[in-house]
Design a protein around this motif. Structure first.
Motif, mmCIF file in Angstrom:
data_model
loop_
_atom_site.group_PDB
_atom_site.id
_atom_site.type_symbol
_atom_site.label_atom_id
_atom_site.label_comp_id
_atom_site.label_asym_id
_atom_site.label_seq_id
_atom_site.Cartn_x
_atom_site.Cartn_y
_atom_site.Cartn_z
ATOM 1 N N ARG A 119 64.903 103.763 42.243
ATOM 2 C CA ARG A 119 65.339 103.737 43.819
ATOM 3 C C ARG A 119 66.855 102.814 44.605
ATOM 4 O O ARG A 119 66.937 101.943 43.122
ATOM 5 C CB ARG A 119 64.236 102.805 44.358
ATOM 6 N N ASP A 120 66.829 103.004 45.189
ATOM 7 C CA ASP A 120 68.141 102.071 45.928
ATOM 8 C C ASP A 120 67.806 100.517 45.877
ATOM 9 O O ASP A 120 66.736 99.771 46.608
ATOM 10 C CB ASP A 120 68.584 102.630 47.493
ATOM 11 N N PRO A 121 68.643 100.149 44.667
ATOM 12 C CA PRO A 121 68.548 98.967 44.786
ATOM 13 C C PRO A 121 68.264 97.585 46.334
ATOM 14 O O PRO A 121 67.779 97.113 46.087
ATOM 15 C CB PRO A 121 69.547 97.650 44.149
ATOM 16 N N ARG A 122 69.463 98.627 46.998
ATOM 17 C CA ARG A 122 69.199 97.657 48.590
ATOM 18 C C ARG A 122 67.526 97.736 49.088
ATOM 19 O O ARG A 122 67.240 97.166 49.962
ATOM 20 C CB ARG A 122 70.242 98.157 49.197
ATOM 21 N N THR A 123 67.125 98.904 48.872
ATOM 22 C CA THR A 123 65.859 98.573 49.661
ATOM 23 C C THR A 123 65.379 98.109 48.980
ATOM 24 O O THR A 123 63.702 97.763 49.160
ATOM 25 C CB THR A 123 65.806 99.636 50.379
ATOM 26 N N CYS A 124 64.974 98.639 47.552
ATOM 27 C CA CYS A 124 63.615 97.885 46.639
ATOM 28 C C CYS A 124 63.977 96.098 46.715
ATOM 29 O O CYS A 124 62.829 95.771 46.609
ATOM 30 C CB CYS A 124 64.895 98.502 45.266
ATOM 31 N N VAL A 125 65.322 96.080 45.951
ATOM 32 C CA VAL A 125 65.213 93.814 46.392
ATOM 33 C C VAL A 125 64.400 93.731 47.730
ATOM 34 O O VAL A 125 64.138 92.839 47.967
ATOM 35 C CB VAL A 125 66.844 93.908 46.504
ATOM 36 N N ARG A 126 64.760 94.565 49.086
ATOM 37 C CA ARG A 126 64.038 94.151 50.144
ATOM 38 C C ARG A 126 63.077 94.368 50.358
ATOM 39 O O ARG A 126 61.591 93.383 50.906
ATOM 40 C CB ARG A 126 65.079 95.393 51.882
ATOM 41 N N SER A 127 61.720 95.571 49.716
ATOM 42 C CA SER A 127 60.910 95.563 49.379
ATOM 43 C C SER A 127 60.126 94.055 49.318
ATOM 44 O O SER A 127 59.414 94.127 49.284
ATOM 45 C CB SER A 127 60.249 96.962 49.014
ATOM 46 N N LYS A 128 61.016 94.003 47.749
ATOM 47 C CA LYS A 128 60.538 92.713 46.744
ATOM 48 C C LYS A 128 60.247 91.465 47.971
ATOM 49 O O LYS A 128 59.506 90.616 47.623
ATOM 50 C CB LYS A 128 61.454 92.544 45.720
ATOM 51 N N MET A 129 61.363 91.159 48.798
ATOM 52 C CA MET A 129 61.250 90.021 49.765
ATOM 53 C C MET A 129 60.171 89.661 50.689
ATOM 54 O O MET A 129 59.646 89.234 50.759
ATOM 55 C CB MET A 129 62.543 90.576 50.190
ATOM 56 N N SER A 130 60.050 91.122 51.139
ATOM 57 C CA SER A 130 59.461 91.067 51.981
ATOM 58 C C SER A 130 57.773 91.364 52.485
ATOM 59 O O SER A 130 56.829 90.985 52.798
ATOM 60 C CB SER A 130 59.838 92.177 53.384
ATOM 61 N N ARG A 131 57.616 91.964 50.953
ATOM 62 C CA ARG A 131 55.941 92.892 50.890
ATOM 63 C C ARG A 131 55.211 91.824 49.711
ATOM 64 O O ARG A 131 54.952 91.426 50.056
ATOM 65 C CB ARG A 131 56.431 94.100 50.453
ATOM 66 N N GLY A 133 56.621 88.941 48.852
ATOM 67 C CA GLY A 133 57.898 87.129 48.885
ATOM 68 C C GLY A 133 58.035 86.669 47.995
ATOM 69 O O GLY A 133 58.701 85.428 48.098
ATOM 70 N N MET A 134 59.035 87.628 47.765
ATOM 71 C CA MET A 134 59.852 87.034 46.837
ATOM 72 C C MET A 134 61.535 86.351 47.016
ATOM 73 O O MET A 134 61.768 87.113 48.576
ATOM 74 C CB MET A 134 60.296 87.955 46.004
ATOM 75 N N GLU A 135 62.273 85.141 46.570
ATOM 76 C CA GLU A 135 63.111 84.455 46.943
ATOM 77 C C GLU A 135 64.437 85.861 46.427
ATOM 78 O O GLU A 135 64.366 87.128 45.296
ATOM 79 C CB GLU A 135 64.250 83.420 46.069
ATOM 80 N N GLN A 136 65.458 86.438 46.884
ATOM 81 C CA GLN A 136 65.980 86.637 46.862
ATOM 82 C C GLN A 136 66.793 87.626 46.020
ATOM 83 O O GLN A 136 67.791 88.131 45.126
ATOM 84 C CB GLN A 136 67.842 87.137 47.845
ATOM 85 N N SER A 137 67.052 86.004 45.100
ATOM 86 C CA SER A 137 67.474 86.008 43.885
ATOM 87 C C SER A 137 66.578 86.312 42.355
ATOM 88 O O SER A 137 66.939 86.950 41.717
ATOM 89 C CB SER A 137 68.317 84.027 43.343
ATOM 90 N N ALA A 139 64.237 88.745 43.069
ATOM 91 C CA ALA A 139 63.751 90.508 43.538
ATOM 92 C C ALA A 139 65.211 90.475 42.723
ATOM 93 O O ALA A 139 64.917 91.345 42.308
ATOM 94 C CB ALA A 139 64.399 90.385 44.635
ATOM 95 N N VAL A 140 66.172 90.294 43.346
ATOM 96 C CA VAL A 140 67.038 90.117 42.301
ATOM 97 C C VAL A 140 67.793 90.686 40.642
ATOM 98 O O VAL A 140 67.690 91.123 39.717
ATOM 99 C CB VAL A 140 69.083 89.717 42.830
ATOM 100 N N ARG A 141 67.295 89.028 39.941
ATOM 101 C CA ARG A 141 67.217 89.303 38.886
ATOM 102 C C ARG A 141 65.797 90.557 37.978
ATOM 103 O O ARG A 141 66.218 90.094 37.079
ATOM 104 C CB ARG A 141 66.377 88.273 38.653
ATOM 105 N N ARG A 142 64.596 90.391 38.917
ATOM 106 C CA ARG A 142 63.966 91.618 38.491
ATOM 107 C C ARG A 142 64.725 93.014 38.469
ATOM 108 O O ARG A 142 64.514 93.641 37.578
ATOM 109 C CB ARG A 142 62.359 90.912 39.351
ATOM 110 N N TRP A 143 65.113 93.026 39.357
ATOM 111 C CA TRP A 143 66.230 94.868 39.535
ATOM 112 C C TRP A 143 66.815 94.763 38.423
ATOM 113 O O TRP A 143 66.988 95.974 38.272
ATOM 114 C CB TRP A 143 66.699 94.749 40.730
#
Length: 235
Positions: A119-131, A133-137, A139-143
């Motif tokens: 999935r596009d990392p820009r939408t995947c990371v946002r989904s991890k954050m919003s759905r 509850g992850m911090e951006q850092s 979410a990016v690490r997991r991506w």
């Protein structure tokens, strides 16, 4: 009968793919069977040793045993976060990074058909954050770990890589290819799997939802995600 796997980042579209495949009359897909107990070791079965190699082998053996009991072809949907559980011994907090766990998993699943969902990392990371509850850092690490897993697993001919966005926008261009990879004919009724009862209720839709495809304004410090997106063919 050899099992198959649906793999991808959490919040990356694996549930949708699994739901559609599970609606095929010749396929059955489990949602994260053996992932929490064996891959993440929560709790680890008494008969399984704690090393990454032993747990990866035990996971594959459990999948093979399950597939042998089914009259239809059996598969299992897991996330790269669960594979990352192999990076540490059970009982510790996972710290995902490309290493021995990923190598052990790739070795254990060699020859097993895999459908890897990107999935596009820009939408995947946002989904991890919003759905989730992850911090951006985080979410990016997991991506980043998901990308490492993709690069490792997609090197094998038994892995088919598909994009979440292509599936949503052009299912008739993606699903027949997935079916060929798994050795079954495509059937149109698979599209009814968007409301599969195995999925979390919040994921079910009356049709393929295009809303998650929208890329919002960049987050602070998101330039590296844009670079990763471009590498994967996203504009």
């Amino acid at each position: 009968m050899t099992p198959f796997l649906v793999v991808g980042a959490g919040r990356g579209g694996t549930s949708l793919v699994a739901g559609l495949l599970d609606h095929h009359p010749d396929l059955e897909v489990a949602f994260e069977a053996f992932s929490h107990t064996i891959l993440l070791g929560r709790p680890l079965p008494d008969e399984v040793e704690g090393s990454a190699e032993a747990r990866a082998a035990a996971f594959v053996a459990a999948c093979r045993r399950q597939a042998a009991t089914r009259s239809t072809r059996w598969g299992n949907k897991i996330t790269t976060e669960q594979i990352a559980g192999l990076e540490v011994m059970p009982g510790e907090e996972p710290s995902p990074h490309p290493g021995t766990g990923l190598a052990a998993f790739a070795n254990a699943v060699r020859g097993i058909p895999i459908v890897f969902v990107v999935r596009d990392p820009r939408t995947c990371v946002r989904s991890k954050m919003s759905r989730a509850g992850m911090e951006q850092s985080e979410a990016v690490r997991r991506w980043r770990y998901a990308v490492a897993a993709m690069d490792t697993l997609a090197a094998e001919p038994s892995t088919l890589r598909i994009r979440f966005e292509d599936l949503v926008l052009q299912p008739l261009g993606v699903l027949p290819a997935v079916c060929r990879h798994l050795g079954v004919p495509y059937v149109t009724d698979m599209l009814s799997g968007v409301e599969n009862a195995k999925m979390v209720a919040d994921y079910r839709r009356p049709g393929l939802d295009r809303a998650p495809l929208r890329v919002s304004e960049p987050l602070p410090g998101e330039s590296d995600l844009t670079v990763m997106a471009q590498r994967l063919g996203y504009a």
